[in-house]
Scaffold this motif. Structure first.
Motif, PDB file in Angstrom:
ATOM      1  N   VAL A   1      13.718 -71.088  64.531  1.00 18.83           N
ATOM      2  CA  VAL A   1      12.628 -71.366  63.552  1.00 18.83           C
ATOM      3  C   VAL A   1      12.910 -72.399  62.259  1.00 18.83           C
ATOM      4  O   VAL A   1      14.277 -72.029  61.706  1.00 18.83           O
ATOM      5  N   GLU A   2      12.140 -73.095  62.095  1.00 19.27           N
ATOM      6  CA  GLU A   2      12.252 -73.822  60.834  1.00 19.27           C
ATOM      7  C   GLU A   2      11.373 -72.777  59.641  1.00 19.27           C
ATOM      8  O   GLU A   2      10.246 -72.245  59.588  1.00 19.27           O
ATOM      9  N   LEU A   3      12.118 -72.401  58.463  1.00 18.58           N
ATOM     10  CA  LEU A   3      11.741 -71.685  57.303  1.00 18.58           C
ATOM     11  C   LEU A   3      10.822 -72.320  56.431  1.00 18.58           C
ATOM     12  O   LEU A   3      11.439 -73.764  56.476  1.00 18.58           O
ATOM     13  N   GLY A   4       9.310 -71.978  55.919  1.00 22.78           N
ATOM     14  CA  GLY A   4       9.079 -72.806  54.895  1.00 22.78           C
ATOM     15  C   GLY A   4       9.026 -72.337  53.269  1.00 22.78           C
ATOM     16  O   GLY A   4       8.656 -70.932  53.300  1.00 22.78           O
ATOM     17  N   PHE A   5       9.359 -72.726  52.354  1.00 22.39           N
ATOM     18  CA  PHE A   5       9.614 -72.343  51.495  1.00 22.39           C
ATOM     19  C   PHE A   5       8.613 -73.123  50.271  1.00 22.39           C
ATOM     20  O   PHE A   5       8.444 -74.253  50.493  1.00 22.39           O
ATOM     21  N   VAL A   6       8.118 -72.846  48.591  1.00 21.47           N
ATOM     22  CA  VAL A   6       7.037 -73.292  48.288  1.00 21.47           C
ATOM     23  C   VAL A   6       8.112 -74.049  47.001  1.00 21.47           C
ATOM     24  O   VAL A   6       8.977 -73.269  46.685  1.00 21.47           O
ATOM     25  N   GLU A   7       7.833 -75.202  46.516  1.00 23.64           N
ATOM     26  CA  GLU A   7       8.825 -75.685  45.711  1.00 23.64           C
ATOM     27  C   GLU A   7       7.417 -76.655  44.672  1.00 23.64           C
ATOM     28  O   GLU A   7       6.616 -77.097  45.620  1.00 23.64           O
ATOM     29  N   LYS A   8       7.727 -76.509  43.405  1.00 19.79           N
ATOM     30  CA  LYS A   8       7.155 -77.711  42.401  1.00 19.79           C
ATOM     31  C   LYS A   8       7.546 -79.077  43.265  1.00 19.79           C
ATOM     32  O   LYS A   8       8.616 -79.416  42.987  1.00 19.79           O
TER      33      LYS A   8
ATOM     34  N   LYS B   1      -0.330 -90.443  52.024  1.00 14.51           N
ATOM     35  CA  LYS B   1       0.358 -92.325  52.009  1.00 14.51           C
ATOM     36  C   LYS B   1       1.913 -91.401  52.307  1.00 14.51           C
ATOM     37  O   LYS B   1       2.367 -92.225  53.308  1.00 14.51           O
ATOM     38  N   PHE B   2       2.111 -90.104  51.858  1.00 16.29           N
ATOM     39  CA  PHE B   2       3.476 -89.197  52.223  1.00 16.29           C
ATOM     40  C   PHE B   2       3.532 -88.946  53.419  1.00 16.29           C
ATOM     41  O   PHE B   2       5.124 -87.941  53.320  1.00 16.29           O
ATOM     42  N   PHE B   3       2.510 -88.583  53.637  1.00 13.44           N
ATOM     43  CA  PHE B   3       2.730 -87.360  54.958  1.00 13.44           C
ATOM     44  C   PHE B   3       3.398 -85.941  54.221  1.00 13.44           C
ATOM     45  O   PHE B   3       4.396 -85.775  55.168  1.00 13.44           O
ATOM     46  N   PRO B   4       2.802 -85.255  53.363  1.00 13.65           N
ATOM     47  CA  PRO B   4       3.082 -84.142  53.184  1.00 13.65           C
ATOM     48  C   PRO B   4       2.718 -82.903  53.533  1.00 13.65           C
ATOM     49  O   PRO B   4       2.013 -82.981  54.466  1.00 13.65           O
ATOM     50  N   SER B   5       4.058 -81.599  53.628  1.00 17.52           N
ATOM     51  CA  SER B   5       3.735 -81.002  54.358  1.00 17.52           C
ATOM     52  C   SER B   5       3.024 -80.058  53.012  1.00 17.52           C
ATOM     53  O   SER B   5       4.187 -80.287  51.973  1.00 17.52           O
TER      54      SER B   5
ATOM     55  N   PHE C   1     -11.229 -72.815  43.036  1.00 18.46           N
ATOM     56  CA  PHE C   1     -12.137 -73.685  44.365  1.00 18.46           C
ATOM     57  C   PHE C   1     -10.794 -74.771  44.403  1.00 18.46           C
ATOM     58  O   PHE C   1     -10.665 -75.199  45.946  1.00 18.46           O
ATOM     59  N   LEU C   2      -9.897 -74.216  43.337  1.00 18.62           N
ATOM     60  CA  LEU C   2      -8.307 -75.226  43.440  1.00 18.62           C
ATOM     61  C   LEU C   2      -7.147 -74.090  43.651  1.00 18.62           C
ATOM     62  O   LEU C   2      -7.111 -73.318  43.026  1.00 18.62           O
ATOM     63  N   LEU C   3      -6.539 -73.921  44.535  1.00 16.45           N
ATOM     64  CA  LEU C   3      -4.962 -73.663  44.172  1.00 16.45           C
ATOM     65  C   LEU C   3      -3.746 -73.815  43.656  1.00 16.45           C
ATOM     66  O   LEU C   3      -4.260 -75.031  44.025  1.00 16.45           O
ATOM     67  N   PRO C   4      -2.991 -72.965  43.667  1.00 17.35           N
ATOM     68  CA  PRO C   4      -1.931 -73.948  42.395  1.00 17.35           C
ATOM     69  C   PRO C   4      -1.352 -74.669  43.515  1.00 17.35           C
ATOM     70  O   PRO C   4      -1.193 -74.521  44.624  1.00 17.35           O
ATOM     71  N   GLU C   5      -0.734 -76.498  43.454  1.00 14.21           N
ATOM     72  CA  GLU C   5      -0.562 -76.824  44.654  1.00 14.21           C
ATOM     73  C   GLU C   5       1.200 -77.174  44.281  1.00 14.21           C
ATOM     74  O   GLU C   5       1.930 -76.751  43.317  1.00 14.21           O
ATOM     75  N   TYR C   6       1.739 -76.735  45.527  1.00 12.06           N
ATOM     76  CA  TYR C   6       3.427 -76.721  45.460  1.00 12.06           C
ATOM     77  C   TYR C   6       3.109 -77.991  47.005  1.00 12.06           C
ATOM     78  O   TYR C   6       3.181 -78.043  47.998  1.00 12.06           O
ATOM     79  N   GLU C   7       4.725 -78.130  46.762  1.00  6.61           N
ATOM     80  CA  GLU C   7       5.506 -79.220  48.220  1.00  6.61           C
ATOM     81  C   GLU C   7       6.257 -78.100  49.391  1.00  6.61           C
ATOM     82  O   GLU C   7       6.474 -76.733  48.971  1.00  6.61           O
ATOM     83  N   LEU C   8       5.744 -77.671  50.718  1.00  8.66           N
ATOM     84  CA  LEU C   8       6.735 -77.073  51.645  1.00  8.66           C
ATOM     85  C   LEU C   8       7.275 -77.828  52.225  1.00  8.66           C
ATOM     86  O   LEU C   8       7.527 -78.242  52.933  1.00  8.66           O
ATOM     87  N   VAL C   9       8.824 -77.177  51.646  1.00  7.21           N
ATOM     88  CA  VAL C   9      10.056 -77.690  52.555  1.00  7.21           C
ATOM     89  C   VAL C   9      10.072 -76.666  53.627  1.00  7.21           C
ATOM     90  O   VAL C   9       9.799 -75.677  52.864  1.00  7.21           O
ATOM     91  N   THR C  10      11.021 -77.110  53.943  1.00 10.51           N
ATOM     92  CA  THR C  10      11.495 -76.809  55.308  1.00 10.51           C
ATOM     93  C   THR C  10      12.964 -75.910  55.410  1.00 10.51           C
ATOM     94  O   THR C  10      14.032 -77.121  54.812  1.00 10.51           O
TER      95      THR C  10
ATOM     96  N   GLN D   1      10.750 -66.931  52.327  1.00 11.63           N
ATOM     97  CA  GLN D   1       9.974 -67.381  53.475  1.00 11.63           C
ATOM     98  C   GLN D   1       8.295 -67.758  53.065  1.00 11.63           C
ATOM     99  O   GLN D   1       8.011 -66.207  52.982  1.00 11.63           O
ATOM    100  N   VAL D   2       7.761 -68.981  53.666  1.00 13.59           N
ATOM    101  CA  VAL D   2       6.407 -68.194  53.393  1.00 13.59           C
ATOM    102  C   VAL D   2       5.606 -69.225  54.544  1.00 13.59           C
ATOM    103  O   VAL D   2       4.564 -69.367  55.136  1.00 13.59           O
ATOM    104  N   LEU D   3       6.844 -69.402  55.212  1.00 16.36           N
ATOM    105  CA  LEU D   3       5.975 -70.381  56.472  1.00 16.36           C
ATOM    106  C   LEU D   3       6.978 -69.620  57.767  1.00 16.36           C
ATOM    107  O   LEU D   3       8.000 -70.150  57.544  1.00 16.36           O
ATOM    108  N   ARG D   4       6.844 -69.674  59.209  1.00 14.45           N
ATOM    109  CA  ARG D   4       7.942 -70.025  60.262  1.00 14.45           C
ATOM    110  C   ARG D   4       7.262 -70.748  60.949  1.00 14.45           C
ATOM    111  O   ARG D   4       6.405 -70.692  62.030  1.00 14.45           O
ATOM    112  N   TYR D   5       8.034 -71.903  61.639  1.00  9.57           N
ATOM    113  CA  TYR D   5       7.643 -72.609  62.364  1.00  9.57           C
ATOM    114  C   TYR D   5       8.493 -72.351  63.548  1.00  9.57           C
ATOM    115  O   TYR D   5       9.703 -72.690  63.771  1.00  9.57           O
ATOM    116  N   HIS D   6       7.720 -72.743  64.580  1.00 11.96           N
ATOM    117  CA  HIS D   6       8.371 -71.864  65.970  1.00 11.96           C
ATOM    118  C   HIS D   6       7.369 -72.762  67.178  1.00 11.96           C
ATOM    119  O   HIS D   6       7.127 -71.516  68.157  1.00 11.96           O
TER     120      HIS D   6
END
Length: 358
Positions: free
Chosen positions: A8-15, A24-28, A190-199, A265-270
């Motif tokens: 499983v790939e786990l996702g975490f938020v970071e500023k 352009k940078f294909f972010p999560s 209409f806008l939530l706080p913005e974070y990068e999703l790192v795994t 963890q805020v996301l589980r990718y499997h």
């Protein structure tokens, strides 16, 4: 389908600096505006509405999930939108969510064949706003303009009316330079706080002596009363928490045992496997997951954990919003229809077994 024993790939938020989270940078990422993958043929705003209140959904997150063995999915992103109005939500109901998939081959009309260079000055090249008007509030496809100056774009009357009250009535018709200096930052519902999703890959401890049910119960109670637990569980009376655990002991124990290893963890990718269910209730059968528009079966791709709600300001917008699990299912073949345009996929909402939002 994922091969057996794929971790499983786990996702975490970071500023992260906002310019690093552009298309352009294909972010999560979580929150802010969508960083669209395909830069034209965006979803119509009329297709991103809450089925209950019919108001525009807000962008929750996107997950960059390429499939290397599929040429047309060299770049591939899943986008998830939610309703900001807690009054719209019903138990075990997914009518307040929309999920889209889009993908592109490595050789495409928008991006360089080679990996992008991280440079703030060129971070907006390319971007979706060069291909069609985007709403100045939420970044979705726009079909309306200011009825007075016709110089500002909006996706809906709701966003146009709100922007008029917040900003535009004081700058309408002024020069771009003058208006830009007076415009307020659009921090709104209409806008939530913005974070990068790192795994990172989930690491499970080696099998040791199994803990007793009493020890598991004690650890789970401690976690659910901590600041890292889902908000709705933190203030639950201990008697109620014990009753919930006894009712769904196996599912809760499995959930607790896994998430306590990485409680933020805020996301589980499997992809192609099975979600980590938070309850024994409302688990879908294969017939509950609709087929893709191409006719192929859908498979589980990732789940959004309730811990994400602790990083967002959703509970300050009208009634609070919560979920136990958002499980996203996508086309098993990742069909090429997702390259021509944005294709709707499917999300399954599972709540905690004891709901205190009656």
């Amino acid at each position: 389908m994922a091969a057996a024993n794929i971790p499983v790939e786990l996702g975490f938020v970071e500023k992260r600096a906002p310019w690093k989270l552009r298309s352009k940078f294909f972010p999560s990422k979580v929150g802010g505006n969508p960083a669209w993958l395909r830069l034209n043929n965006l979803p119509e705003r009329s297709d991103i509405l809450c089925n209950t209140c019919r108001k525009p959904l807000i962008f929750l997150m996107q997950v960059y999930a390429p499939i290397p063995e599929i040429e047309s999915a060299f770049h591939r992103t899943i986008f998830l939108f939610v309703c900001a109005n807690g009054k719209c939500y019903k138990r075990f109901d997914n009518q307040n969510f929309v999920v889209y998939r889009n993908q592109l081959p490595r050789q495409n009309e928008f991006y360089s064949f080679d990996p992008p260079e991280y440079n703030e000055k060129t971070s907006l090249d390319p971007s979706a706003e060069k291909y069609q008007p985007l709403c100045c509030i939420c970044g979705c496809a726009a079909s309306l303009k200011c009825s007075k100056c016709s110089e500002v774009d909006y996706c809906s009357e709701d966003h146009r009316d709100c922007d008029w009250r917040w900003n535009h009535q004081s700058i309408c018709g002024r020069s771009n330079a003058e208006a830009g200096s007076k415009r307020k930052k659009a921090t709104n519902q209409f806008l939530l706080p913005e974070y990068e999703l790192v795994t990172e890959t989930e690491e499970l401890p080696s099998t040791g002596q199994e803990k007793s049910d009493e020890e598991k119960m004690k650890e789970y109670r401690q976690f659910m009363q901590s600041a890292k637990a889902p908000k709705e569980m933190q203030d639950m009376p201990l008697d109620d928490l014990d009753a919930v655990m006894k009712k769904n002991d196996k599912a809760f124990n499995k959930f607790q045992k896994r998430i306590k290893l990485e409680p933020e963890q805020v996301l589980r990718y499997h992809r192609g496997e099975t979600p980590l269910w938070v309850s024994a209730e409302h688990i879908p059968s294969p017939n509950d997951i609709p087929d893709c528009v191409c006719g192929a079966k859908r498979v589980f791709e990732f789940q959004v954990m309730p811990q994400l709600l602790n990083y967002l300001s959703l509970d300050s917008v009208q009634d609070s919003i919560d979920w136990g699990n958002l499980a996203v299912y996508t086309c098993s073949k990742s069909c090429e229809k997702g390259g021509e345009s944005y294709v709707k996929e499917f999300v399954w909402k599972q709540d905690f077994s004891d709901d205190h939002r009656q």
